[in-house]
Structures are given as C-alpha cells and as structure tokens.
Motif scaffolding. Structure first.
Motif, PDB file in Angstrom:
ATOM      1  N   GLY A 343       0.801  -1.215   0.000  1.00 64.03           N
ATOM      2  CA  GLY A 343       0.000   0.000   0.000  1.00 64.03           C
ATOM      3  C   GLY A 343       0.834   1.265   0.000  1.00 64.03           C
ATOM      4  O   GLY A 343       0.316   2.350   0.295  1.00 64.03           O
ATOM      5  N   ASP A 344       2.106   1.154  -0.349  1.00 61.00           N
ATOM      6  CA  ASP A 344       2.974   2.329  -0.415  1.00 61.00           C
ATOM      7  C   ASP A 344       2.658   3.095  -1.705  1.00 61.00           C
ATOM      8  O   ASP A 344       2.987   2.656  -2.806  1.00 61.00           O
ATOM      9  CB  ASP A 344       4.442   1.894  -0.399  1.00 61.00           C
ATOM     10  CG  ASP A 344       5.401   3.047  -0.190  1.00 61.00           C
ATOM     11  OD1 ASP A 344       5.339   4.013  -0.978  1.00 61.00           O
ATOM     12  OD2 ASP A 344       6.205   2.992   0.760  1.00 61.00           O
ATOM     13  N   GLU A 345       2.008   4.239  -1.580  1.00 64.46           N
ATOM     14  CA  GLU A 345       1.522   4.963  -2.753  1.00 64.46           C
ATOM     15  C   GLU A 345       2.659   5.469  -3.634  1.00 64.46           C
ATOM     16  O   GLU A 345       2.549   5.471  -4.868  1.00 64.46           O
ATOM     17  CB  GLU A 345       0.635   6.127  -2.311  1.00 64.46           C
ATOM     18  CG  GLU A 345      -0.659   5.676  -1.632  1.00 64.46           C
ATOM     19  CD  GLU A 345      -1.545   6.843  -1.250  1.00 64.46           C
ATOM     20  OE1 GLU A 345      -1.143   8.007  -1.516  1.00 64.46           O
ATOM     21  OE2 GLU A 345      -2.630   6.598  -0.696  1.00 64.46           O
ATOM     22  N   ARG A 346       3.752   5.882  -3.020  1.00 68.00           N
ATOM     23  CA  ARG A 346       4.855   6.409  -3.827  1.00 68.00           C
ATOM     24  C   ARG A 346       5.511   5.287  -4.632  1.00 68.00           C
ATOM     25  O   ARG A 346       5.827   5.462  -5.815  1.00 68.00           O
ATOM     26  CB  ARG A 346       5.888   7.082  -2.922  1.00 68.00           C
ATOM     27  CG  ARG A 346       6.997   7.790  -3.688  1.00 68.00           C
ATOM     28  CD  ARG A 346       7.844   8.642  -2.768  1.00 68.00           C
ATOM     29  NE  ARG A 346       8.905   9.329  -3.495  1.00 68.00           N
ATOM     30  CZ  ARG A 346       9.757  10.188  -2.937  1.00 68.00           C
ATOM     31  NH1 ARG A 346       9.666  10.469  -1.637  1.00 68.00           N
ATOM     32  NH2 ARG A 346      10.690  10.773  -3.667  1.00 68.00           N
ATOM     33  N   LEU A 347       5.691   4.126  -4.011  1.00 61.40           N
ATOM     34  CA  LEU A 347       6.255   2.993  -4.740  1.00 61.40           C
ATOM     35  C   LEU A 347       5.273   2.505  -5.803  1.00 61.40           C
ATOM     36  O   LEU A 347       5.681   2.093  -6.897  1.00 61.40           O
ATOM     37  CB  LEU A 347       6.599   1.860  -3.770  1.00 61.40           C
ATOM     38  CG  LEU A 347       7.301   0.640  -4.370  1.00 61.40           C
ATOM     39  CD1 LEU A 347       8.606   1.044  -5.054  1.00 61.40           C
ATOM     40  CD2 LEU A 347       7.566  -0.417  -3.304  1.00 61.40           C
ATOM     41  N   ALA A 348       3.981   2.563  -5.504  1.00 62.92           N
ATOM     42  CA  ALA A 348       2.973   2.148  -6.488  1.00 62.92           C
ATOM     43  C   ALA A 348       3.008   3.050  -7.715  1.00 62.92           C
ATOM     44  O   ALA A 348       2.808   2.585  -8.844  1.00 62.92           O
ATOM     45  CB  ALA A 348       1.588   2.157  -5.853  1.00 62.92           C
ATOM     46  N   ARG A 349       3.260   4.342  -7.517  1.00 60.90           N
ATOM     47  CA  ARG A 349       3.366   5.239  -8.674  1.00 60.90           C
ATOM     48  C   ARG A 349       4.559   4.857  -9.541  1.00 60.90           C
ATOM     49  O   ARG A 349       4.488   4.894 -10.772  1.00 60.90           O
ATOM     50  CB  ARG A 349       3.482   6.690  -8.207  1.00 60.90           C
ATOM     51  CG  ARG A 349       2.183   7.275  -7.662  1.00 60.90           C
ATOM     52  CD  ARG A 349       2.249   8.790  -7.569  1.00 60.90           C
ATOM     53  NE  ARG A 349       3.271   9.241  -6.627  1.00 60.90           N
ATOM     54  CZ  ARG A 349       3.060   9.428  -5.324  1.00 60.90           C
ATOM     55  NH1 ARG A 349       1.850   9.192  -4.808  1.00 60.90           N
ATOM     56  NH2 ARG A 349       4.026   9.857  -4.536  1.00 60.90           N
ATOM     57  N   ALA A 350       5.669   4.484  -8.907  1.00 63.67           N
ATOM     58  CA  ALA A 350       6.832   4.038  -9.678  1.00 63.67           C
ATOM     59  C   ALA A 350       6.523   2.738 -10.417  1.00 63.67           C
ATOM     60  O   ALA A 350       6.985   2.519 -11.544  1.00 63.67           O
ATOM     61  CB  ALA A 350       8.034   3.852  -8.754  1.00 63.67           C
ATOM     62  N   ALA A 351       5.710   1.872  -9.783  1.00 62.05           N
ATOM     63  CA  ALA A 351       5.373   0.583 -10.389  1.00 62.05           C
ATOM     64  C   ALA A 351       4.349   0.715 -11.504  1.00 62.05           C
ATOM     65  O   ALA A 351       3.989  -0.279 -12.131  1.00 62.05           O
ATOM     66  CB  ALA A 351       4.851  -0.372  -9.317  1.00 62.05           C
ATOM     67  N   ALA A 352       3.873   1.928 -11.766  1.00 61.87           N
ATOM     68  CA  ALA A 352       2.994   2.151 -12.914  1.00 61.87           C
ATOM     69  C   ALA A 352       3.791   2.226 -14.208  1.00 61.87           C
ATOM     70  O   ALA A 352       3.224   2.171 -15.300  1.00 61.87           O
ATOM     71  CB  ALA A 352       2.195   3.439 -12.722  1.00 61.87           C
ATOM     72  N   ALA A 353       5.114   2.345 -14.089  1.00 61.71           N
ATOM     73  CA  ALA A 353       5.972   2.462 -15.268  1.00 61.71           C
ATOM     74  C   ALA A 353       6.306   1.088 -15.828  1.00 61.71           C
ATOM     75  O   ALA A 353       6.212   0.071 -15.138  1.00 61.71           O
ATOM     76  CB  ALA A 353       7.257   3.203 -14.903  1.00 61.71           C
ATOM     77  N   GLY A 354       6.727   1.062 -17.077  1.00 61.67           N
ATOM     78  CA  GLY A 354       7.135  -0.193 -17.693  1.00 61.67           C
ATOM     79  C   GLY A 354       8.395  -0.756 -17.074  1.00 61.67           C
ATOM     80  O   GLY A 354       8.554  -1.964 -16.945  1.00 61.67           O
ATOM     81  N   ASP A 355       9.328   0.121 -16.692  1.00 60.94           N
ATOM     82  CA  ASP A 355      10.556  -0.292 -16.018  1.00 60.94           C
ATOM     83  C   ASP A 355      10.523   0.291 -14.612  1.00 60.94           C
ATOM     84  O   ASP A 355      10.823   1.464 -14.401  1.00 60.94           O
ATOM     85  CB  ASP A 355      11.783   0.203 -16.786  1.00 60.94           C
ATOM     86  CG  ASP A 355      13.100  -0.307 -16.202  1.00 60.94           C
ATOM     87  OD1 ASP A 355      13.110  -0.734 -15.032  1.00 60.94           O
ATOM     88  OD2 ASP A 355      14.117  -0.275 -16.917  1.00 60.94           O
TER      89      ASP A 355
END
Length: 544
Positions: A343-355
């Motif tokens: 549930g880490d929102e900042r890490l989830a935003r990074a995980a929206a990327a292809g890499d």
C-alpha cells in the motif's frame, strides 16, 4: 451449481451452501454423464483430488471448467491454522470435523513416465473407500473454516485459483510439451559426443582425463564432490564445496574442465538420451505437475525435471508445423507485488511504469538504476551488507510503508511466527519439513532467527507473486477455451501457449489482458502495472 462426484460413478447435486439438492445417484458411464453436464450447465465439481480423478477423465476425452479440490483446499486451511504438512485427505478432513484421531494420508504414487502408468480409467480397487456423504461433510467443513479466516473473500479466491491450477496441471500433463527427439539427439551429440554402450559419452571422458591430469592423479571421479575436495586439498587449496560459484574463485588448471564437466554431466544424467527415451512419447514430453508443490505456492514436478530444463536443452522444444509458441514472462513481478501489497503509494506510482527500477531511480536514486534495483531486492531478500546498506537507507526514507511491510514480516519470522500471502497462503511453522519427492525438492522451514526472518520477509512477496501468476493462468485458460491453443508449460512467472500461427497475435492480446485482470482481481484499483515480456517463436529456446 455444485455436483459432488466419486470415481465409482456416484453423483449428487448440491445447493449453493453445499447441502444436498437431491438424492445421490449412480451412473453407468461417468465420463459421458460428466461431459453432458458440462455441456448443459458447467457445474463446479466437488471431488477429493484432481490429481487422482481428472487424468482419467482427460483420457476419456472429458474436460471440466471448474472444480473444488478438497485435498488442496485442506492443505491451505491447515497451513492457515498453523498445521502445515498434516494429513489432508478426505478421511483426515472428516476425522477433524468429528474430533476423532486423524489418519495418515495414503502414500502417493511415484513418478511414472508415459506408458508406464496404469491405463485403466478409474482404479477403484486402489482408491480409499468413500461415501458421497463424506464429500458433502468435508466440503461443508471447509466452507465454514474458510468463512472464519481473516479475509474470507481473498481465501476463497485462493482456493478457486488452486483448484483451477490443479485442472490446468493435469491438462498440461495430458497434452504434453512439443518435443523433437531428433533435435534433442543432435544437441546431445553436439555437446557430449555420441552415446556409448557403457559409461559416459566421449566429451565427459575427455574432460575426466583433463581434470585428472590437472590434479596429477589417476582414477578421480569428477562427479564425486568428496574426491574433488580431497584433490584440491592435496594441491593446497581449501574449498568448502564444489558448487560452481565457489570454483570460479579458485585459481587452478582443473577448474575450467571441472566446471564444463559439471554442466555437461548434469545434462547427460538429467536430460540425456535415457531421459528422452523414458519421458518423450509421440513428440510430446508429459511430466506430472504438482500445483502448490513448493511452500510459496509455486508449482513443482514429480519426475522428468520439467521445471528445470537447461536453456540449451530447450532447443528440442519446437512447435508443430504451422504452430508457434507464445511465451509470456512477467518482468519485475516481485517488486511490483511489493508495491501492491504494502500500500505504499509512492512505490505504487513508480510501479505504474514499464521499467520499475528506472522509475524508482528517477524518483529517489539520482537516476542510478542499479542502485535502485539493489535497494528493492535487498529489502525483499534481506540483504544487509555491502552496496545494499546505503541503498536500503534511501529506500527506507522514501518508501517507508513498503520497507516496513517486509520488515514486519521478517520480525515475525525471527520470533517463530507465521506470515501470510495476500490471499492467505501461510508459511510453514519453524522446523517443519516434508519430503514429497518433488522437483525442485521441497524446502524445510528454517528455525527462528535471522535466517527465518529472511525467509518470511520474502515469503509474503513471493507467495503473493505466485498467486498473481496462478490467477493469470486460470484466466488465460478460460480465455483460450474453445480455440485450438494449448497451455503447455508454466514455470514460476512464465506461461507458454502452443497455438496455430494465425492465432498467435490473439493469444498475445489475451495474455496481456489476463495479466491486467489478474492484478485488478487481487489488488483492486491500484496504479501498479504487471507488464509481460511476450515472444512469439517457433522454438522455445528462441524466446527472450
């Protein structure tokens, strides 16, 4: 609709709550009856064990869409209650529900190559005696216990996915992986030389001579770790073992031929000519897959080494004429799962990327992708030394929710506690172990302490990643239903589909869609993406 079924032909319709919807009845032709029911209403079949019942139905030409596997469900429930590895058969389920002594499970059959297994449709004489009422009581008991878990909805999804996985495993074993025995023979001759009537092939004999010459001895067997260690000791070199990564650090003329010998010897013994003769029939390799065979929920195999085929040997896996393989591999799956479950929102935003690593590097590591990767892997696997120390400090400062999630799992494990995956699969208790004759071998749970903390830290991520992959597989099976495409291999995060060439792009689209749906089913409305690396190839070895 639910239907309880026994291998001897007894059926009983059930209500949605698992109660009887009518009297049980006996049918003369079970496969034909089940095929008719599948065509009419596709019920969920309630049976004791998919592995014991479904292969015979497949041989009779019958496929089913859904089932509830009592044994696999019981194993999940036992683990959840802290009784991992205890008997899980129907007799054990009934004994627990009645407060009686729990009998041991009957022994499982050993691995049998195609052509060696019993060909009878149902071996009633070898099956334990059971009444249809036993299935109903066992199913009702399990439904009650599922409702009492911490997250019943998630656990029901886990049970459904595990049961679907059992169907797929049996179907993949029935269909088989396309395998060209002639190409397999060519690559073995290329690597090893021609087979010999007695003893190892020529290349292994040559390497044995080189290794003996390098040590200045005669009669040393390179496949004997004890002999190799003694030879190094006589040369004044102390090594703890003969693993490849240890030997690569040793400066001695025997190392190069010894490393080559180890690799080729493994191919010769595990996937050589004898293996091909035993396991490949009619252009297909048909192993027995074991869903949930590893504690994290990943699959294992019983015999044949299906999940550990070396890349060079995969050259023998060639699609049929006019067909191709669609090979889909989930990239950076475990870090993405970490972002979703924590549930880490900042890490989830990074995980929206292809890499994900590149996005993480841009966000928090001054563009240093390597350092971002070290930090994430260090957090998931408990690496605490070297370059990981400063990288982990950055991760902890910028992504505290994700960092604390795996840290909490580690602390629980260190004190001997149990941790769970997102859907509810539970790690084994400390000191628990089992030997089921699986490939890869099932691991023993480590005792409390730092090592167990590293195990539980990774378990909450790896087991959830296995769940995502299993849901993807189940969705893809449904999507491909009614087409010629066949699921032929599933290894950890990789799925292989064998399909006509003109269907390949449809399969590619289906795989991507199912990956996205699997993410939504498990984690809801998350920004985390689960991209796939997909290859369309004629030979499995050519996949990325």
């Amino acid at each position: 609709m639910l239907v309880a079924v026994l291998p001897d032909g007894r059926l009983q319709d059930l209500r949605a709550d698992g109660g009887p919807a009518g009297p049980p009845h006996q049918v003369a032709d079970l496969p034909a009856t089940m095929a008719a029911r599948e065509a009419a209403d596709q019920p969920r079949w309630v049976w004791s064990s998919t592995a014991d019942i479904y292969p015979a139905l497949l041989r009779a030409g019958v496929r089913v869409a859904r089932c509830h596997d009592l044994e696999l469900t019981e194993a999940l429930l036992l683990g959840h209650a802290g009784h991992w590895g205890e008997p899980r058969g129907v007799a054990a389920v009934l004994a627990r529900s009645r407060g009686l002594p729990v009998p041991p499970d009957p022994p499982r059959h050993g691995a049998e190559p195609p052509g060696f297994a019993q060909a009878a449709l149902f071996e009633a004489a070898s099956a334990p005696s059971m009444e249809i009422q036993d299935l109903l009581l066992g199913y009702a008991s399990q439904q009650q216990r599922i409702a009492e878990t911490e997250h019943p909805g998630r656990f029901r999804m886990l049970v459904a996915a595990e049961s679907a996985g059992a169907l797929i495993a049996a179907e993949m074993g029935h269909v088989g992986l396309p395998w060209r025995a002639d190409i397999h023979d060519e690559l073995l001759r290329e690597l090893l030389g021609p087979p010999q009537p007695v003893g190892p092939p020529r290349r292994l004999a040559e390497l044995t001579a080189q290794i003996n010459a390098a040590f200045g001895v005669r009669g040393l067997h390179p496949d004997s770790p004890a002999e190799v260690l003694r030879a190094f000791g006589r040369a004044g070199i102390q090594v703890p073992n003969t693993r490849a990564w240890v030997l690569r650090e040793v400066d001695h003329p025997a190392v190069a031929p010894l490393l080559e010998y180890k690799e080729l010897y493994r191919i010769w013994t595990a996937h050589g000519w004898s293996w091909c003769d035993a396991w490949v029939r009619d252009g297909r390799f048909r192993p027995e897959y074991v869903p949930g065979g590893v504690v994290s929920g990943r699959w294992a195999a019983r015999g044949g080494g299906a999940l550990q085929v070396p890349k060079v040997v995969r050259r023998g896996v060639v699609a049929d004429p006019g067909w191709q393989f669609v090979v889909a591999d989930a990239g950076q799956l475990e870090p993405r799962v970490m972002a979703a479950v924590s549930g880490d929102e900042r890490l989830a935003r990074a995980a929206a990327a292809g890499d994900l690593y590149a996005a993480l590097a841009t966000d928090s590591f001054s563009g240093d992708r390597a350092k971002a990767k070290i930090a994430l892997l260090g957090a998931m696997y408990g690496q605490t030394g070297g370059d990981a120390i400063p990288a982990l400090a950055v991760l902890r400062r910028h992504y505290p929710v994700a960092f604390d999630y795996v840290e909490a799992a580690a602390r629980t494990g260190e004190t001997g506690g149990l941790v769970r995956s997102w859907l509810g699969r539970t790690c084994p208790p400390a000191f628990a172990s089992r030997d089921a004759g699986l490939d890869p071998p099932d691991e023993a749970a480590v005792p409390p302490g730092r090592a167990r903390g590293r195990f539980t830290r990774n378990f909450v991520i790896q087991a959830t990643a296995a769940e995502w992959a299993l849901v993807l597989l189940a969705l893809l099976r449904t999507e491909l239903e009614g087409t010629p495409a066949e699921l032929v291999l599933f290894v950890h995060d990789e799925v292989v589909v064998h399909c006509p060439s003109d269907q390949a792009q449809d399969v590619v689209r289906a795989v991507h869609e199912c990956a996205a749906r699997a993410g939504r089913m498990l984690f809801g409305d998350t920004t985390v993406r689960f991209p796939l690396d997909v290859s369309v190839v004629g030979a499995y070895a050519d996949a990325k």
